[in-house]
Design an enzyme around this catalytic site. Structure first.
Site, short mmCIF file in Angstrom:
data_model
loop_
_atom_site.label_atom_id
_atom_site.label_comp_id
_atom_site.label_asym_id
_atom_site.label_seq_id
_atom_site.Cartn_x
_atom_site.Cartn_y
_atom_site.Cartn_z
CB SER A 297 -0.12 -8.38 -1.00
OG SER A 297 -0.74 -9.14 -0.10
CE LYS B 248 -3.89 -1.94 0.29
NZ LYS B 248 -4.73 -2.33 -0.67
CD GLU C 244 -11.05 4.33 0.94
OE1 GLU C 244 -10.42 4.97 0.49
OE2 GLU C 244 -9.93 3.13 0.11
#
Ligand SMILES: Cc1ncc(COP(=O)(O)O)c(C=O)c1O
Length: 602
Positions: free
Chosen positions: A584, A296, A318
């Site tokens: 990830s 991210k 969010e």
């Protein structure tokens, strides 16, 4: 990629006039007595400016080239002999644009192209043949994977109308197009225009586009379906994002932060014991080793710089699993910007460590208490906030979702994953692409990043893994492509889970990051076109896979990434295949769940 087309070896005026109608990018004239396509007289034609007139020369004097360039109004000079870099320098100094041709075989040393880099607009890689070009011989294009230079190139040598798939499938980041000649001739210097026309049409038709168009559409998915009150914000971003992210200043800061702050490049780790178990070669792209523990941060670093360039002072976001919230709070601390993170009340409870991290980083975490109290509700709250604060606020979206330009922008930031993979695979396997890439899909950003540079390379199977939850048949699932239909969510046309009245239905997954009722428009397109293979993993299968990786490789994966790992059991592999699983994120945030499982096992 828009493939450039150069048609070389033209001579007859009538033939050139016909060719002009097909609008090739370059028309080549050969000025070489030994060639059967040698041009002596000036063809009586007016060639439109957008088609570049290229003169092809073999070891000619500067005076000869200058004379022909003037006579014929040449835009480009293509050099097909033993011209030295110094000679190229002289031509360039005189204002010519250059294409240097190289004849490639297995012994070709690509180091020699380096000395020509600063003088040439393009390279042309051709086969070895008796003549200086137009031999009708092809060479092994994979040899070009050894070319690491920055100058874009055209492929040449024996290309004919049976090679549409080869031309489209060849993948190299500097590959810009093709040069055709003898493969399309009725006789030397006379082209079969119908054949070129057909070939060009096939290239265009076969070329499925997997990138967003100007309006943010991937096929029929994407776009920006937004309330009027958001129009200004989205239009401002759309008008500026490409210019900002392509600017030198941005790229410098982005790359520097990725390297020194995030810790990139992340390793591509050959998982030996996992490979032995599945009897194939498995590599893990270690996004879990990024600062903050997931992919991210690649996106938040990119977007915080965009926000800064736009002069925004207040950041909203969010989050579901909390990873994006943490990554956003982190970059806001780094840049000293106010940060408000919306998070569903249910997610706040199940991701307590990440909530604490966000708070410690100085963010305000605002609970979303409507609906299922998960990610989609947090998203609704964030959009409401943005509408209320259009001037100073930047909405930092955490996946390849939302109105255009977000999906494209986020994919570009995450594309660093596949960019690094290309280099790392070339080093480790001798080939810059794998046979399969496996990645989990919530909104789809880690998958988009892992697929990005391979979207157009059909040799690479793109495998997306959604969360089946308790099983697709139970309805307790987040497997959007399996149970979803077309509609609009988060400002974008895509596949989403909805009832017959178009109301979004509640997704379910053990993994908060995959618990989203839609997929980004790129993934809807990959699914519908068949370019992507979409699999699912249940909660139980993901948990099994998480324990398997931990015990075989000593790596505790995030629950999201465990879904990707679970796909290993659903696929068949050949022993010599190279598989990349995009890991990830790391499992620290999911320890509470893992501890529960450990306790039931005892
Ligand atoms: C570790 C990890 N992997 C995957 C995802 C899913 O997001 P995306 O599909 O955008 O990669 C998340 C979302 O929070 C995550 O935290």
């Amino acid at each position: 990629m828009m493939m450039k087309l150069k048609v070389c070896g033209m001579r007859s005026s009538e033939n050139i006039n016909e060719l002009i109608k097909l609008n090739p990018d370059f028309i080549g004239f050969i000025f070489h007595e030994k060639s059967p396509r040698n041009v002596i007289e000036l063809p009586q034609v007016v060639i439109p400016k957008n088609i570049k007139k290229t003169g092809v020369f073999v070891d000619k004097s500067l005076e000869f080239i200058q004379e022909k360039a003037q006579q014929f109004g040449l835009d480009y000079i293509q050099l097909h002999g033993n011209e030295t870099p110094k000679y190229c320098d002289e031509l360039k100094t005189k204002g010519f644009k250059l294409i240097k041709a190289f004849n490639i075989n297995a012994d070709f040393d690509f180091e020699q192209t380096k000395d020509y880099e600063s003088y040439c607009e393009l390279f042309l890689f051709d086969a070895f043949g008796k003549q200086a070009g137009g031999n009708g011989i092809t060479f092994n294009w994979e040899l070009l994977q050894k070319y690491k230079g920055n100058t874009p190139f055209l492929l040449s040598g024996g290309i004919n109308n049976t090679m549409v798939k080869n031309v489209l499938d060849f993948n190299h980041k500097k590959y810009k197009g093709i040069d055709i000649n003898s493969g399309f001739e009725l006789k030397p210097a006379l082209k079969n225009i119908e054949m070129i026309k057909e070939f060009k049409a096939k290239l265009n038709n076969n070329k499925m586009n997997y990138h967003a168009n100007e309006d943010g559409f991937y096929g029929k998915f994407g776009g920006a379906f937004i309330p009027e009150m958001l129009y200004h914000n989205v239009a401002e971003l759309k008008a500026n994002y490409l210019e900002i992210i392509n600017s030198e200043a941005f790229q410098e800061e982005f790359k520097d932060l990725l390297k020194h702050y995030v810790g990139r490049p992340t390793p591509l780790y050959y998982a030996k014991r996992l490979s032995a178990k599945y009897k194939t070669n498995i590599f893990l792209k270690r996004e879990d080793l990024n600062h903050t523990g997931a992919h991210k941060i690649n996106n938040t670093i990119g977007q915080i710089l965009v926000a800064k360039h736009l002069g925004k002072k207040r950041i909203i976001a969010e989050t579901g699993a909390g990873q994006h919230g943490v990554a956003t709070a982190t970059v806001c601390a780094l840049m000293n910007l106010e940060c408000i993170v919306y998070m569903g009340e249910v997610d706040i409870a199940r991701q307590a460590p990440n909530v604490a991290r966000m708070k410690m980083l100085g963010a305000t975490v605002k609970p979303a208490i409507s609906g299922s109290k998960t990610l989609k509700d947090a998203t609704n709250e964030a959009i409401r906030d943005w509408i209320a604060n259009p001037e100073d606020t930047y909405y930092l979206i955490g996946s390849v979702v939302g109105p255009h330009p977000y999906p494209d922008m986020v994919a570009r930031f995450q594309a660093i994953i596949s960019k690094e993979m290309q280099v790392q695979l070339a080093e480790k396997t001798g080939r810059n692409y794998p046979d399969k890439i496996i990645a989990c899909v919530g909104g789809g950003s880690n998958a988009a990043g892992a697929f990005y540079h391979y979207l157009d390379n059909e040799n690479v199977a793109l495998i997306a893994v959604e969360a089946d939850g308790l099983g697709v048949a139970t309805g307790e699932t987040a497997a959007t492509t399996q149970v979803g239909t077309e509609g609009i969510i988060h400002g974008s046309k895509t596949l989403l889970m909805q009832n017959s009245e178009g109301q979004i239905t509640e997704p379910y997954s053990i993994s908060a990051g995959l618990d989203y009722p839609g997929v980004g428009p790129l993934h809807a397109h990959l699914f519908k076109t068949g370019r992507g293979t979409f699999l699912g993993a249940t909660d139980a299968e993901a948990l099994d896979a998480a324990f398997e990786l931990t015990q075989l490789e000593g790596i505790i994966p995030a629950l999201e990434s465990a879904h990707a790992l679970a796909a290993l059991k659903k696929l068949t592999f050949k022993t010599n295949e190279n598989i990349v699983v995009n890991l990830s994120g790391r499992g620290d945030k999911d320890m509470e769940m893992y501890i529960k499982i450990l306790n039931t096992k005892q």
